[in-house]
Design an enzyme around this catalytic site. Structure first.
Site, PDB file in Angstrom:
ATOM      1  CE  LYS A  89      -4.287  -1.737   0.324  1.00 23.04           C
ATOM      2  NZ  LYS A  89      -4.312  -2.911   1.142  1.00 23.04           N
ATOM      3  CD  GLU A 111     -10.235   3.643   0.634  1.00 22.07           C
ATOM      4  OE1 GLU A 111     -10.160   4.876   0.477  1.00 22.07           O
ATOM      5  OE2 GLU A 111      -9.475   2.841   0.053  1.00 22.07           O
ATOM      6  CB  SER A 377      -0.113  -8.283  -1.018  1.00 27.64           C
ATOM      7  OG  SER A 377      -0.909  -9.126  -0.217  1.00 27.64           O
TER       8      SER A 377
HETATM    9  C1  LIG Z   1      -5.181  -4.040   1.101  1.00 27.08           C
HETATM   10  C2  LIG Z   1      -4.483  -5.311   0.941  1.00 27.08           C
HETATM   11  C3  LIG Z   1      -4.823  -6.216  -0.084  1.00 27.08           C
HETATM   12  C4  LIG Z   1      -6.008  -6.033  -0.992  1.00 27.08           C
HETATM   13  O1  LIG Z   1      -5.977  -4.882  -1.773  1.00 27.08           O
HETATM   14  P1  LIG Z   1      -5.625  -4.933  -3.304  1.00 27.08           P
HETATM   15  O2  LIG Z   1      -5.901  -3.550  -3.768  1.00 27.08           O
HETATM   16  O3  LIG Z   1      -6.487  -5.960  -3.943  1.00 27.08           O
HETATM   17  O4  LIG Z   1      -4.180  -5.277  -3.407  1.00 27.08           O
HETATM   18  C5  LIG Z   1      -4.065  -7.358  -0.237  1.00 27.08           C
HETATM   19  N1  LIG Z   1      -3.029  -7.635   0.597  1.00 27.08           N
HETATM   20  C6  LIG Z   1      -2.681  -6.789   1.591  1.00 27.08           C
HETATM   21  C7  LIG Z   1      -1.558  -7.159   2.484  1.00 27.08           C
HETATM   22  C8  LIG Z   1      -3.393  -5.611   1.804  1.00 27.08           C
HETATM   23  O5  LIG Z   1      -3.043  -4.790   2.797  1.00 27.08           O
END
Ligand SMILES: *Cc1c(COP(=O)(O)O)cnc(C)c1O
Length: 428
Positions: A89, A111, A377
């Site tokens: 993010k 948000e 992620s």
């Molecule tokens: C917010 C988040 C997601 C989901 O958001 P995307 O916009 O689909 O990437 C996935 N993994 C993590 C660790 C997140 O914080």
């Protein structure tokens, strides 16, 4: 490019900017200026320096030996979990805070679901000395407490949202409402590739650094910049598009997005938008949307706050419609198992969102020895409460069911107090 946004903000049949008149000046201003700002030398210099020295990029591409052996593939993990603030993010919030500065905005709103976008936004606001207000569903405030505390320590105001099922969609509604009330001084930092044009394209550009790095790193490690398959979880779709972006034109690279299936499609308790959604409009863009026959939004459900959303970025709706990306699903249980597998085989505790991508290892028929990249992620610190409840539940089951996690055998009473609800707060 075939999959890029067109001049009117559409990806094929999806996208656009469906906004109330009061926001038109803001969105128009952003649309007219974002490319100019992003392409300016001063923006690029500051953005790249911050990605390197503040975020810690490039994030490593790590060869997972044990999972490679287990699944008979060559598995690489793109370590977005190692970024400052613990997920992908921050790539986007760094970009957007610089945009806000160029536009002269002094008040930032956002948000958040899992709280990762809230923390990443509060972080860049602290660094720039800007006011920061984060809208978060009350359910998520409870299940992602460590992140709420971080946002508050960073100086942000966290507003719990009590409408709907008190999750990400409801937080987004509230943020948009706030934006309508304070349009002139406020920049809304959206956390995924959703919202009215130009947000999906802007966020895609900031996250595309992920696939740019994968290309270089794979080339260095394997001699080829192309893997056979790339896998990412998808909520709104920002980490997935970041991992896919520079491979979109290369049709030999298979792209797989994993949606959160909650308790399973057949139960109705799911967040698998592509699987059950139909075209509709949510939060300013036309996309696939979980809805009733009358067009009312169906409340989504997933154990993972970051994937608990009834829509999906318009670019993903387009990539689905054109068959460029394959969409599959993983349930809460499958994700939890996969999280435990990565933790115990590689010593990496993933975010619950990421765990859905990892669950694909058991669902995809790979060619023996193919090269696979999974986008990690985020990290799992924020999810320890959920993991703790899960481990406690496993320990109460008959011993055969415990076998899949190997030697794990801490008695429940050592994990948490006897009065804790071991089913977790989150099974509806
Ligand atoms: C917010 C988040 C997601 C989901 O958001 P995307 O916009 O689909 O990437 C996935 N993994 C993590 C660790 C997140 O914080």
């Amino acid at each position: 490019m075939k999959y890029s946004v067109n001049k009117t903000g559409y990806y094929g049949n999806f996208g656009g900017a469906y906004i109330p008149e009061l926001l038109y000046p803001n969105v128009k201003n952003l649309e007219e200026n974002y490319m100019k700002i992003i392409n300016s030398a001063s923006f690029q210099k500051e953005f790249l320096a911050l990605l390197k020295d503040y975020v810690g990029r490039p994030s490593p591409l790590y060869y997972s030996k044990r999972l490679s052996d287990k699944y008979h593939i060559n598995l690489y993990l793109k370590r977005e979990d190692l970024n400052h603030t613990g997920s992908h993010k921050i790539n986007n919030t760094i970009g957007q805070i610089l945009i806000a500065k160029h536009l002269g905005k002094k008040r930032i709103i956002a948000e958040t679901g899992a709280g990762q976008h809230g923390v990443a936004t509060a972080t860049v606001c602290a660094r720039e000395g800007l006011d920061c207000i984060i809208f978060m569903g009350e359910t998520d405030v409870l299940r992602q407490k460590p992140n709420v505390e971080k946002m508050q320590m960073l100086g942000a105001t966290v507003v719990p949202v009590k409408s709907g099922n008190k999750t990400l969609k409801d937080a987004t509604n509230e943020a948009i409402r706030d934006w309508i009330n304070h349009p002139s001084e406020t920049h809304y930092i959206i956390g995924s590739v959703v919202g009215p044009h130009p947000y999906p394209d802007m966020v895609t550009q900031f996250q595309s650094v992920i696939s740019e790095e994968i290309k270089k790193q794979l080339e260095e490690q394997t001699g080829s910049e192309n893997p056979d398959t790339i896998i990412a979880c998808v909520g709104g779709g920002s980490n997935a598009i970041g991992a896919f972006y520079h491979y979109l034109e290369d049709e030999n690279v298979k792209l797989i997005a994993v949606e959160a299936d909650g308790l399973g499609l057949e139960t109705g308790e799911t967040a698998a938008t592509i699987a059950i959604g139909k075209p509709g409009i949510i939060h300013g863009s036309k996309t696939m949307l979980m809805q009733t026959d009358d067009g009312q939004i169906v409340e989504p459900y997933s154990i993972s706050a970051g994937l608990d959303y009834p829509g999906i970025g318009p670019i993903h709706a387009h990539l689905f419609e054109t068959d460029r990306v394959e969409f599959i699903r993983a349930t809460d249980d499958e994700a939890l198992k996969a999280a435990l597998e990565l933790t115990q085989m590689e010593g990496i505790i993933p975010a619950l969102e990421t765990a859905h991508a990892l669950a694909a290892l058991k669902k995809i028929k790979f060619k023996k020895g193919e090269t696979v990249v999974i986008n990690i992620s985020g990290r799992g610190d924020k999810d320890m409460e959920t993991y703790r409840n899960y481990l406690a539940k496993i320990n109460e089951k008959p011993s055969e069911e415990r076998l899949f996690i190997g030697m794990y055998s801490v008695p429940t009473s050592n994990i948490h107090g006897a009065d804790t609800n071991v089913n977790g707060l989150f099974v509806p």
